[in-house]
Motif scaffolding. Structure first.
Motif, PDB file in Angstrom:
ATOM      1  N   ARG A 114      23.042   5.838 -50.368  1.00  0.00           N
ATOM      2  CA  ARG A 114      21.838   5.533 -50.327  1.00  0.00           C
ATOM      3  C   ARG A 114      21.091   6.301 -51.282  1.00  0.00           C
ATOM      4  O   ARG A 114      20.097   5.762 -51.861  1.00  0.00           O
ATOM      5  CB  ARG A 114      21.641   6.628 -48.833  1.00  0.00           C
ATOM      6  CG  ARG A 114      20.253   6.502 -48.393  1.00  0.00           C
ATOM      7  CD  ARG A 114      20.133   7.316 -47.157  1.00  0.00           C
ATOM      8  NE  ARG A 114      18.536   7.331 -46.994  1.00  0.00           N
ATOM      9  CZ  ARG A 114      17.928   8.684 -46.734  1.00  0.00           C
ATOM     10  NH1 ARG A 114      18.893   9.727 -46.674  1.00  0.00           N
ATOM     11  NH2 ARG A 114      16.723   8.789 -46.342  1.00  0.00           N
ATOM     12  N   GLN A 115      21.409   7.143 -51.887  1.00  0.00           N
ATOM     13  CA  GLN A 115      20.881   7.710 -53.257  1.00  0.00           C
ATOM     14  C   GLN A 115      21.078   6.881 -54.316  1.00  0.00           C
ATOM     15  O   GLN A 115      19.822   6.596 -55.065  1.00  0.00           O
ATOM     16  CB  GLN A 115      21.611   9.149 -53.758  1.00  0.00           C
ATOM     17  CG  GLN A 115      21.002   9.677 -54.859  1.00  0.00           C
ATOM     18  CD  GLN A 115      21.917  11.003 -55.110  1.00  0.00           C
ATOM     19  OE1 GLN A 115      23.039  10.816 -55.215  1.00  0.00           O
ATOM     20  NE2 GLN A 115      21.373  12.171 -55.557  1.00  0.00           N
TER      21      GLN A 115
ATOM     22  N   ALA B  44      31.851   6.932 -41.187  1.00  0.00           N
ATOM     23  CA  ALA B  44      31.710   8.475 -40.903  1.00  0.00           C
ATOM     24  C   ALA B  44      31.147   8.601 -39.332  1.00  0.00           C
ATOM     25  O   ALA B  44      31.032   9.709 -38.799  1.00  0.00           O
ATOM     26  CB  ALA B  44      30.428   9.031 -41.658  1.00  0.00           C
ATOM     27  N   ARG B  45      31.092   7.637 -38.566  1.00  0.00           N
ATOM     28  CA  ARG B  45      30.830   7.780 -37.234  1.00  0.00           C
ATOM     29  C   ARG B  45      29.329   8.414 -37.083  1.00  0.00           C
ATOM     30  O   ARG B  45      29.155   9.133 -35.933  1.00  0.00           O
ATOM     31  CB  ARG B  45      31.667   8.098 -36.156  1.00  0.00           C
ATOM     32  CG  ARG B  45      33.006   7.220 -36.168  1.00  0.00           C
ATOM     33  CD  ARG B  45      34.072   7.577 -35.475  1.00  0.00           C
ATOM     34  NE  ARG B  45      35.029   6.683 -34.957  1.00  0.00           N
ATOM     35  CZ  ARG B  45      36.282   6.559 -35.631  1.00  0.00           C
ATOM     36  NH1 ARG B  45      36.249   7.442 -36.995  1.00  0.00           N
ATOM     37  NH2 ARG B  45      37.157   5.829 -35.712  1.00  0.00           N
ATOM     38  N   ARG B  46      28.613   7.920 -37.879  1.00  0.00           N
ATOM     39  CA  ARG B  46      27.075   8.723 -37.823  1.00  0.00           C
ATOM     40  C   ARG B  46      26.145   7.525 -37.922  1.00  0.00           C
ATOM     41  O   ARG B  46      26.163   6.728 -38.497  1.00  0.00           O
ATOM     42  CB  ARG B  46      26.911   9.641 -39.144  1.00  0.00           C
ATOM     43  CG  ARG B  46      28.039  10.784 -39.291  1.00  0.00           C
ATOM     44  CD  ARG B  46      27.716  11.675 -40.203  1.00  0.00           C
ATOM     45  NE  ARG B  46      26.356  12.225 -40.019  1.00  0.00           N
ATOM     46  CZ  ARG B  46      26.148  13.470 -39.313  1.00  0.00           C
ATOM     47  NH1 ARG B  46      27.276  13.895 -38.528  1.00  0.00           N
ATOM     48  NH2 ARG B  46      25.003  13.987 -39.285  1.00  0.00           N
ATOM     49  N   PRO B  47      24.777   7.953 -37.239  1.00  0.00           N
ATOM     50  CA  PRO B  47      23.708   6.971 -37.503  1.00  0.00           C
ATOM     51  C   PRO B  47      23.189   6.988 -38.800  1.00  0.00           C
ATOM     52  O   PRO B  47      23.484   7.938 -39.501  1.00  0.00           O
ATOM     53  CB  PRO B  47      22.914   7.422 -36.568  1.00  0.00           C
ATOM     54  CG  PRO B  47      22.981   8.932 -36.411  1.00  0.00           C
ATOM     55  CD  PRO B  47      24.593   9.057 -36.545  1.00  0.00           C
ATOM     56  N   GLU B  48      22.777   6.002 -39.461  1.00  0.00           N
ATOM     57  CA  GLU B  48      22.048   6.162 -40.528  1.00  0.00           C
ATOM     58  C   GLU B  48      20.953   7.160 -40.685  1.00  0.00           C
ATOM     59  O   GLU B  48      20.372   7.233 -39.602  1.00  0.00           O
ATOM     60  CB  GLU B  48      21.496   4.652 -41.236  1.00  0.00           C
ATOM     61  CG  GLU B  48      22.526   3.640 -41.299  1.00  0.00           C
ATOM     62  CD  GLU B  48      21.933   2.203 -41.582  1.00  0.00           C
ATOM     63  OE1 GLU B  48      20.935   2.194 -42.420  1.00  0.00           O
ATOM     64  OE2 GLU B  48      22.474   1.027 -41.054  1.00  0.00           O
ATOM     65  N   PHE B  49      21.148   7.740 -41.862  1.00  0.00           N
ATOM     66  CA  PHE B  49      19.886   9.039 -41.822  1.00  0.00           C
ATOM     67  C   PHE B  49      18.550   8.360 -41.898  1.00  0.00           C
ATOM     68  O   PHE B  49      18.337   7.656 -42.704  1.00  0.00           O
ATOM     69  CB  PHE B  49      20.177  10.101 -43.096  1.00  0.00           C
ATOM     70  CG  PHE B  49      19.642  11.271 -42.921  1.00  0.00           C
ATOM     71  CD1 PHE B  49      20.161  12.395 -42.063  1.00  0.00           C
ATOM     72  CD2 PHE B  49      18.734  11.591 -43.640  1.00  0.00           C
ATOM     73  CE1 PHE B  49      19.775  13.391 -42.217  1.00  0.00           C
ATOM     74  CE2 PHE B  49      18.118  12.588 -43.441  1.00  0.00           C
ATOM     75  CZ  PHE B  49      18.484  13.763 -42.879  1.00  0.00           C
ATOM     76  N   ASP B  50      17.461   9.086 -41.436  1.00  0.00           N
ATOM     77  CA  ASP B  50      16.288   8.580 -41.269  1.00  0.00           C
ATOM     78  C   ASP B  50      15.270   9.485 -41.999  1.00  0.00           C
ATOM     79  O   ASP B  50      14.103   9.033 -42.435  1.00  0.00           O
ATOM     80  CB  ASP B  50      15.496   8.656 -39.637  1.00  0.00           C
ATOM     81  CG  ASP B  50      14.552   8.172 -39.243  1.00  0.00           C
ATOM     82  OD1 ASP B  50      14.352   7.046 -40.123  1.00  0.00           O
ATOM     83  OD2 ASP B  50      13.667   8.365 -38.503  1.00  0.00           O
ATOM     84  N   GLY B  51      15.732  10.732 -42.441  1.00  0.00           N
ATOM     85  CA  GLY B  51      14.847  11.476 -43.311  1.00  0.00           C
ATOM     86  C   GLY B  51      15.036  11.018 -44.835  1.00  0.00           C
ATOM     87  O   GLY B  51      15.601  10.115 -45.392  1.00  0.00           O
ATOM     88  N   SER B  52      14.266  11.954 -45.623  1.00  0.00           N
ATOM     89  CA  SER B  52      14.428  11.733 -47.073  1.00  0.00           C
ATOM     90  C   SER B  52      15.695  12.003 -47.706  1.00  0.00           C
ATOM     91  O   SER B  52      16.623  12.833 -47.072  1.00  0.00           O
ATOM     92  CB  SER B  52      13.351  12.915 -47.605  1.00  0.00           C
ATOM     93  OG  SER B  52      13.799  13.999 -47.793  1.00  0.00           O
ATOM     94  N   LEU B  53      16.032  11.754 -48.661  1.00  0.00           N
ATOM     95  CA  LEU B  53      17.275  12.015 -49.576  1.00  0.00           C
ATOM     96  C   LEU B  53      17.489  13.517 -49.381  1.00  0.00           C
ATOM     97  O   LEU B  53      18.738  14.058 -49.430  1.00  0.00           O
ATOM     98  CB  LEU B  53      17.375  11.317 -50.886  1.00  0.00           C
ATOM     99  CG  LEU B  53      17.584  10.039 -50.991  1.00  0.00           C
ATOM    100  CD1 LEU B  53      17.541   9.178 -52.264  1.00  0.00           C
ATOM    101  CD2 LEU B  53      19.045   9.492 -50.416  1.00  0.00           C
ATOM    102  N   ARG B  54      16.567  14.208 -49.928  1.00  0.00           N
ATOM    103  CA  ARG B  54      16.552  15.772 -50.098  1.00  0.00           C
ATOM    104  C   ARG B  54      16.963  16.287 -48.934  1.00  0.00           C
ATOM    105  O   ARG B  54      17.708  17.366 -48.754  1.00  0.00           O
ATOM    106  CB  ARG B  54      15.313  16.216 -50.677  1.00  0.00           C
ATOM    107  CG  ARG B  54      15.252  17.838 -51.067  1.00  0.00           C
ATOM    108  CD  ARG B  54      16.337  17.697 -52.314  1.00  0.00           C
ATOM    109  NE  ARG B  54      16.444  19.192 -52.725  1.00  0.00           N
ATOM    110  CZ  ARG B  54      17.136  19.645 -53.507  1.00  0.00           C
ATOM    111  NH1 ARG B  54      18.397  18.965 -54.073  1.00  0.00           N
ATOM    112  NH2 ARG B  54      17.531  21.038 -53.777  1.00  0.00           N
ATOM    113  N   HIS B  55      16.350  15.824 -47.988  1.00  0.00           N
ATOM    114  CA  HIS B  55      16.562  16.362 -46.480  1.00  0.00           C
ATOM    115  C   HIS B  55      18.003  16.054 -46.008  1.00  0.00           C
ATOM    116  O   HIS B  55      18.829  17.088 -45.616  1.00  0.00           O
ATOM    117  CB  HIS B  55      15.696  16.042 -45.224  1.00  0.00           C
ATOM    118  CG  HIS B  55      15.573  16.548 -43.894  1.00  0.00           C
ATOM    119  ND1 HIS B  55      15.118  15.899 -42.821  1.00  0.00           N
ATOM    120  CD2 HIS B  55      16.581  17.509 -43.621  1.00  0.00           C
ATOM    121  CE1 HIS B  55      15.459  16.835 -41.885  1.00  0.00           C
ATOM    122  NE2 HIS B  55      16.212  17.747 -42.321  1.00  0.00           N
TER     123      HIS B  55
END
Length: 97
Positions: free
Chosen positions: A59-60, A74-85
Protein backbone atom coordinates in the motif's frame (compact mmCIF):
# COMPACT_ATOMS: atom_id res chain seq x y z
CA UNK A 1 10.90 0.41 24.34
CA UNK A 2 7.66 2.36 24.10
CA UNK A 3 5.86 3.50 20.97
CA UNK A 4 7.08 7.06 21.58
CA UNK A 5 10.70 5.95 21.93
CA UNK A 6 10.40 3.85 18.78
CA UNK A 7 8.84 6.70 16.84
CA UNK A 8 11.48 9.14 18.08
CA UNK A 9 14.24 6.73 17.00
CA UNK A 10 13.27 7.38 13.38
CA UNK A 11 15.67 10.33 13.37
CA UNK A 12 18.66 8.12 14.25
CA UNK A 13 20.96 6.93 11.49
CA UNK A 14 20.96 3.31 12.69
CA UNK A 15 18.17 0.92 13.57
CA UNK A 16 17.94 0.55 17.38
CA UNK A 17 19.61 -2.57 18.73
CA UNK A 18 17.50 -5.48 19.86
CA UNK A 19 14.42 -4.90 17.71
CA UNK A 20 12.45 -7.89 16.47
CA UNK A 21 12.48 -8.36 12.69
CA UNK A 22 8.89 -7.07 12.60
CA UNK A 23 9.79 -3.82 14.36
CA UNK A 24 12.98 -3.48 12.36
CA UNK A 25 10.93 -3.64 9.15
CA UNK A 26 8.54 -1.02 10.52
CA UNK A 27 11.48 1.18 11.50
CA UNK A 28 12.71 1.10 7.91
CA UNK A 29 9.17 1.59 6.54
CA UNK A 30 8.72 4.63 8.76
CA UNK A 31 11.84 6.13 7.19
CA UNK A 32 10.63 5.34 3.66
CA UNK A 33 13.33 2.73 3.24
CA UNK A 34 10.82 0.51 1.47
CA UNK A 35 13.20 -2.04 -0.04
CA UNK A 36 14.84 -2.83 3.30
CA UNK A 37 11.46 -3.20 5.00
CA UNK A 38 10.09 -5.34 2.18
CA UNK A 39 13.10 -7.68 2.26
CA UNK A 40 12.40 -8.40 5.93
CA UNK A 41 8.70 -8.97 5.27
CA UNK A 42 9.55 -11.43 2.50
CA UNK A 43 11.75 -13.43 4.88
CA UNK A 44 8.75 -14.02 7.16
CA UNK A 45 5.92 -14.84 4.76
CA UNK A 46 3.11 -17.09 6.00
CA UNK A 47 2.90 -15.40 9.39
CA UNK A 48 -0.33 -13.36 9.61
CA UNK A 49 1.30 -10.35 11.29
CA UNK A 50 4.03 -10.22 8.64
CA UNK A 51 1.39 -10.67 5.93
CA UNK A 52 -0.33 -7.56 7.31
CA UNK A 53 3.03 -5.77 7.26
CA UNK A 54 3.53 -6.94 3.68
CA UNK A 55 0.09 -5.52 2.76
CA UNK A 56 0.98 -2.20 4.35
CA UNK A 57 4.26 -2.05 2.46
CA UNK A 58 2.57 -2.61 -0.90
CA UNK A 59 0.00 0.00 0.00
CA UNK A 60 2.89 2.35 0.86
CA UNK A 61 4.39 1.54 -2.52
CA UNK A 62 1.11 2.44 -4.23
CA UNK A 63 0.36 -1.10 -5.41
CA UNK A 64 -3.27 -1.52 -4.28
CA UNK A 65 -3.76 -4.85 -6.03
CA UNK A 66 -0.75 -6.46 -4.36
CA UNK A 67 -1.73 -4.90 -1.03
CA UNK A 68 -5.21 -6.46 -1.36
CA UNK A 69 -3.62 -9.87 -1.91
CA UNK A 70 -1.58 -9.55 1.28
CA UNK A 71 -4.50 -8.23 3.35
CA UNK A 72 -6.40 -11.32 2.24
CA UNK A 73 -3.51 -13.59 3.26
CA UNK A 74 -3.39 -11.81 6.62
CA UNK A 75 -7.15 -12.32 6.97
CA UNK A 76 -7.61 -8.60 7.52
CA UNK A 77 -9.81 -6.06 5.78
CA UNK A 78 -8.02 -3.52 3.63
CA UNK A 79 -7.01 -0.62 5.86
CA UNK A 80 -9.22 2.43 5.44
CA UNK A 81 -7.09 5.12 7.13
CA UNK A 82 -3.88 6.91 6.27
CA UNK A 83 -0.57 5.14 5.82
CA UNK A 84 0.75 6.81 8.97
CA UNK A 85 -2.25 5.61 10.98
CA UNK A 86 -1.74 2.04 9.79
CA UNK A 87 1.98 2.24 10.56
CA UNK A 88 1.10 3.33 14.10
CA UNK A 89 -1.34 0.45 14.49
CA UNK A 90 1.27 -2.05 13.31
CA UNK A 91 3.87 -0.68 15.74
CA UNK A 92 1.38 -0.67 18.60
CA UNK A 93 0.77 -4.41 18.14
CA UNK A 94 4.28 -4.80 19.56
CA UNK A 95 4.94 -1.82 21.82
CA UNK A 96 3.09 -0.07 24.66
CA UNK A 97 2.11 3.57 24.30
Amino acid sequence: MTYTEFSDSQTQSEVPAGLSPFLEALWYAGRDEWHRAHAIAEEHENAPLFDWLHAFLHRQQGDAGNAAYWYNRARRPEFDGSLRHEWKELVRTQLPA
